[in-house]
Design an enzyme around this catalytic site. Structure first.
Site, PDB file in Angstrom:
ATOM      1  N   GLY A 136     -57.336 -64.494  21.138  1.00 47.07           N
ATOM      2  CA  GLY A 136     -58.554 -64.757  21.888  1.00 47.07           C
ATOM      3  C   GLY A 136     -58.609 -66.172  22.420  1.00 47.07           C
ATOM      4  O   GLY A 136     -57.946 -67.080  21.912  1.00 47.07           O
ATOM      5  N   CYS A 137     -59.426 -66.348  23.459  1.00 47.60           N
ATOM      6  CA  CYS A 137     -59.686 -67.674  24.028  1.00 47.60           C
ATOM      7  C   CYS A 137     -61.169 -67.723  24.367  1.00 47.60           C
ATOM      8  O   CYS A 137     -61.969 -67.047  23.725  1.00 47.60           O
ATOM      9  CB  CYS A 137     -58.797 -67.928  25.249  1.00 47.60           C
ATOM     10  N   GLN A 138     -61.548 -68.451  25.383  1.00 51.83           N
ATOM     11  CA  GLN A 138     -62.961 -68.539  25.750  1.00 51.83           C
ATOM     12  C   GLN A 138     -63.438 -67.298  26.509  1.00 51.83           C
ATOM     13  O   GLN A 138     -64.495 -66.789  26.252  1.00 51.83           O
ATOM     14  CB  GLN A 138     -63.221 -69.802  26.586  1.00 51.83           C
TER      15      GLN A 138
END
Length: 192
Positions: A136-138
């Site tokens: 995941g990231c932003q």
């Protein structure tokens, strides 16, 4: 006039090289990569394809929604782990409990983003290639790129978290926020 010469005012001749996407051969300097779907190179207006983007299309990234991610992490399905590829600064503002951080990009002193050249190597030091990893990231874009790199490097059970941390927050799922520790005082340093 031969095909390699240019008429006055015309675009210069272009060297064309086809790149085998399976071997990911890097084109020579001055070469233009031609879409492998093109069987006959056109005389004018050669279509170029970014090798990384073409490779991305060849790798199928599985994307899962944050509700599924939350359930899988809670149930610890298949030893599932969460890899956060945001910057350390973003991670420090809040993250999913138990997540590990390996930034996919770094922010340079000039404020631009630069890909972490050791990303795959750093992930390989934390996870085995058969481990189940939720990336995941932003927002889900960096993590998708990270998944492409990991799949290409032989990681087999990698999934992209759709919507990333923003979707996680939007759905009211629990987060951990680092509590800043106060700088040591002379008295606390003496006690150590």
């Amino acid at each position: 006039m031969s095909r390699s010469e240019s008429a006055p005012g015309a675009a210069p001749a272009v060297v064309v090289k086809t790149v085998d996407l399976q071997t990911a051969a890097t084109p020579d300097v001055g070469a233009t990569t031609v879409d492998v779907q093109t069987t006959v190179a056109p005389d004018v207006g050669v279509t170029t394809v970014d090798v990384q983007m073409a490779a991305a299309r060849a790798v199928a990234v599985t994307t899962v929604d944050v509700q599924t991610v939350a359930r899988e992490l809670q149930e610890q399905q298949d030893g599932m782990m969460y890899l956060d590829v945001r910057t350390e600064e973003e991670m420090g503002k809040g993250h999913i409990r138990g997540s590990l951080n390996v930034p996919y990009f770094f922010v340079t002193p000039q404020g631009t983003r630069e890909k972490n050249p050791r990303f795959v190597e750093q992930v390989a030091s934390l996870f085995s290639t058969d481990q189940h990893i939720l990336v995941g990231c932003q927002s889900g874009k960096r993590s998708e790129l990270a998944c492409i790199d990991l799949l290409a490097a032989g990681f087999m059970n990698v999934k992209n978290v759709g919507g990333g941390y923003a979707a996680w927050l939007h759905n009211g799922l629990p987060v951990t926020v680092a509590v800043p520790t106060p700088p040591p005082t002379p008295e606390s340093a003496a006690a150590i």
